[in-house]
Motif scaffolding. Structure first.
Motif, PDB file in Angstrom:
ATOM      1  N   ILE A 103     -26.687  39.026  29.681  1.00 58.81           N
ATOM      2  CA  ILE A 103     -26.373  38.373  28.457  1.00 58.81           C
ATOM      3  C   ILE A 103     -27.469  38.918  27.206  1.00 58.81           C
ATOM      4  N   GLY A 104     -28.330  38.735  27.420  1.00 61.36           N
ATOM      5  CA  GLY A 104     -29.466  39.160  26.212  1.00 61.36           C
ATOM      6  C   GLY A 104     -29.895  38.021  25.621  1.00 61.36           C
ATOM      7  N   ILE A 105     -31.149  37.843  25.460  1.00 59.36           N
ATOM      8  CA  ILE A 105     -31.981  36.439  25.165  1.00 59.36           C
ATOM      9  C   ILE A 105     -31.444  36.224  23.686  1.00 59.36           C
ATOM     10  N   GLU A 106     -31.160  36.954  22.729  1.00 56.36           N
ATOM     11  CA  GLU A 106     -30.557  36.773  21.421  1.00 56.36           C
ATOM     12  C   GLU A 106     -29.265  36.182  21.376  1.00 56.36           C
ATOM     13  N   ARG A 107     -28.459  36.307  22.565  1.00 59.53           N
ATOM     14  CA  ARG A 107     -27.138  35.685  22.625  1.00 59.53           C
ATOM     15  C   ARG A 107     -27.070  34.483  23.591  1.00 59.53           C
ATOM     16  N   ILE A 108     -28.080  34.120  24.063  1.00 56.53           N
ATOM     17  CA  ILE A 108     -28.145  33.074  25.182  1.00 56.53           C
ATOM     18  C   ILE A 108     -27.465  31.795  24.781  1.00 56.53           C
ATOM     19  N   PHE A 109     -27.974  31.280  23.689  1.00 59.81           N
ATOM     20  CA  PHE A 109     -27.532  30.048  22.901  1.00 59.81           C
ATOM     21  C   PHE A 109     -26.217  30.113  22.666  1.00 59.81           C
ATOM     22  N   LYS A 110     -25.512  31.148  22.164  1.00 60.47           N
ATOM     23  CA  LYS A 110     -24.012  31.513  21.875  1.00 60.47           C
ATOM     24  C   LYS A 110     -23.367  31.282  23.131  1.00 60.47           C
ATOM     25  N   VAL A 111     -23.735  31.867  24.090  1.00 57.39           N
ATOM     26  CA  VAL A 111     -23.002  31.813  25.574  1.00 57.39           C
ATOM     27  C   VAL A 111     -23.307  30.475  26.161  1.00 57.39           C
ATOM     28  N   LEU A 112     -24.287  29.733  25.738  1.00 59.78           N
ATOM     29  CA  LEU A 112     -24.433  28.264  26.393  1.00 59.78           C
ATOM     30  C   LEU A 112     -23.516  27.444  25.876  1.00 59.78           C
ATOM     31  N   LYS A 113     -23.330  27.707  24.466  1.00 61.15           N
ATOM     32  CA  LYS A 113     -22.517  26.719  23.818  1.00 61.15           C
ATOM     33  C   LYS A 113     -21.018  26.955  24.197  1.00 61.15           C
ATOM     34  N   ARG A 114     -20.702  28.057  24.176  1.00 58.53           N
ATOM     35  CA  ARG A 114     -19.270  28.646  24.776  1.00 58.53           C
ATOM     36  C   ARG A 114     -19.138  27.885  26.366  1.00 58.53           C
ATOM     37  N   ASP A 115     -20.121  28.140  27.058  1.00 58.27           N
ATOM     38  CA  ASP A 115     -20.128  27.631  28.498  1.00 58.27           C
ATOM     39  C   ASP A 115     -19.773  26.081  28.614  1.00 58.27           C
ATOM     40  N   ILE A 116     -20.461  25.283  27.617  1.00 64.21           N
ATOM     41  CA  ILE A 116     -20.341  23.820  27.518  1.00 64.21           C
ATOM     42  C   ILE A 116     -18.881  23.581  27.115  1.00 64.21           C
ATOM     43  N   TYR A 117     -18.293  24.044  26.114  1.00 68.37           N
ATOM     44  CA  TYR A 117     -17.012  23.949  25.491  1.00 68.37           C
ATOM     45  C   TYR A 117     -16.018  23.890  26.876  1.00 68.37           C
ATOM     46  N   VAL A 118     -16.264  25.255  27.411  1.00 68.31           N
ATOM     47  CA  VAL A 118     -15.344  25.722  28.564  1.00 68.31           C
ATOM     48  C   VAL A 118     -15.068  24.585  29.675  1.00 68.31           C
ATOM     49  N   LYS A 119     -16.516  24.221  30.080  1.00 69.86           N
ATOM     50  CA  LYS A 119     -16.628  23.158  31.177  1.00 69.86           C
ATOM     51  C   LYS A 119     -16.109  21.762  30.787  1.00 69.86           C
ATOM     52  N   ASN A 120     -16.354  21.284  29.633  1.00 67.05           N
ATOM     53  CA  ASN A 120     -15.721  20.046  29.006  1.00 67.05           C
ATOM     54  C   ASN A 120     -14.186  20.231  29.016  1.00 67.05           C
ATOM     55  N   LYS A 121     -13.548  21.043  29.243  1.00 70.44           N
ATOM     56  CA  LYS A 121     -11.798  21.103  29.370  1.00 70.44           C
ATOM     57  C   LYS A 121     -11.584  20.867  30.805  1.00 70.44           C
ATOM     58  N   ARG A 122     -12.465  20.963  31.494  1.00 66.48           N
ATOM     59  CA  ARG A 122     -11.844  20.960  33.085  1.00 66.48           C
ATOM     60  C   ARG A 122     -12.098  19.574  33.598  1.00 66.48           C
ATOM     61  N   PRO A 123     -11.329  19.088  34.496  1.00 65.99           N
ATOM     62  CA  PRO A 123     -11.450  17.755  35.070  1.00 65.99           C
ATOM     63  C   PRO A 123     -12.929  17.334  35.385  1.00 65.99           C
ATOM     64  N   LYS A 124     -13.286  16.190  35.017  1.00 69.40           N
ATOM     65  CA  LYS A 124     -14.535  15.882  34.822  1.00 69.40           C
ATOM     66  C   LYS A 124     -14.966  15.449  36.620  1.00 69.40           C
ATOM     67  N   SER A 125     -14.008  15.121  37.337  1.00 67.33           N
ATOM     68  CA  SER A 125     -14.312  14.870  38.782  1.00 67.33           C
ATOM     69  C   SER A 125     -14.692  16.106  39.459  1.00 67.33           C
ATOM     70  N   GLY A 126     -14.488  17.190  39.120  1.00 62.91           N
ATOM     71  CA  GLY A 126     -14.616  18.318  39.899  1.00 62.91           C
ATOM     72  C   GLY A 126     -13.924  18.709  41.122  1.00 62.91           C
ATOM     73  N   ASP A 127     -12.755  17.607  41.237  1.00 66.92           N
ATOM     74  CA  ASP A 127     -11.840  17.560  42.426  1.00 66.92           C
ATOM     75  C   ASP A 127     -10.858  18.747  42.302  1.00 66.92           C
ATOM     76  N   PHE A 128     -11.291  20.092  42.099  1.00 70.44           N
ATOM     77  CA  PHE A 128     -10.098  21.053  42.157  1.00 70.44           C
ATOM     78  C   PHE A 128     -10.626  22.316  42.399  1.00 70.44           C
ATOM     79  N   LEU A 129      -9.805  23.376  42.880  1.00 67.04           N
ATOM     80  CA  LEU A 129     -10.301  24.699  42.969  1.00 67.04           C
ATOM     81  C   LEU A 129     -10.403  25.448  41.705  1.00 67.04           C
TER      82      LEU A 129
END
Length: 199
Positions: A93-119
């Motif tokens: 990723i590169g250190i200078e991009r890490i916070f941008k990628v983390l922000k994106r990752d949080i957004y994506v994970k928040n759109k998935r079911p909170k239970s985690g009961d899925f493939l």
């Protein structure tokens, strides 16, 4: 079809890394410089090691295709997982991009079911050598069989319009769309619930 083992690491990294250059979502994550091919391999290695712990890597019978699909809540993150994420940040990723990628990752994970009961269908790819030889169909059937066996829906994200159309043909529906304007990509969030038989 066979489940991948540690011994298959380099083969699977080859297949994944070969597929990455055509994936806008992947290209938006890794640092774009003269080391880009190596960074793709580092990212592919991270995918392999993370999914292997979750028992979620499938190889086609001719060993030219790979599907990464696992029960999302099957494994709690350990210190080794956090270490692998740190290594990924430095290598791909590169250190200078890490916070941008983390922000994106949080957004994506928040759109998935909170239970985690899925493939979670994280990755699918076939090497150039294996295209048109049935590996894609075989791996699709494997993923669907896992969903039936575990009585779970399948969730995924894709930034490739052609892949979106293929997934829709196989029963997936878009439940959220994100226009990731800073990277110039659209990310489709998709799910397939036809294998779930709720009481």
């Amino acid at each position: 079809m066979e489940k991948a083992t540690k011994a298959d690491e380099e083969l699977i990294i080859d297949i994944i890394a070969e597929s990455f250059p055509s994936n806008p979502s992947v290209l938006s994550i890794i640092k774009n410089d003269k080391k880009e091919p190596q960074r793709m391999r580092w990212l592919a290695r991270y995918v392999f090691r993370t999914a292997l712990k979750k028992d979620g890597i499938f190889l086609s019978a001719d060993r030219t295709g790979v599907a990464v699909c696992y029960r999302f809540n099957s494994h709690k993150e350990s210190l080794m997982d956090y270490w692998n994420q740190l290594v990924l940040a430095f290598t791909a990723i590169g250190i200078e991009r890490i916070f941008k990628v983390l922000k994106r990752d949080i957004y994506v994970k928040n759109k998935r079911p909170k239970s985690g009961d899925f493939l979670y269908f994280w990755f699918f790819g076939v090497s150039n050598r294996g295209k048109g030889r049935g590996a894609a169909h075989e791996l699709k059937e494997v993923v669907f069989s896992e969903a039936k066996r575990q009585n779970l829906p399948i969730y995924l994200e894709t930034s490739i319009a052609q892949n979106k159309r293929v997934y829709e043909r196989y029963g997936f529906e878009v439940y959220h769309t994100w226009d990731y304007k800073s990277e110039g990509i659209t990310l489709w969030f998709m799910r397939n619930q036809k294998f779930t038989h709720l009481p």
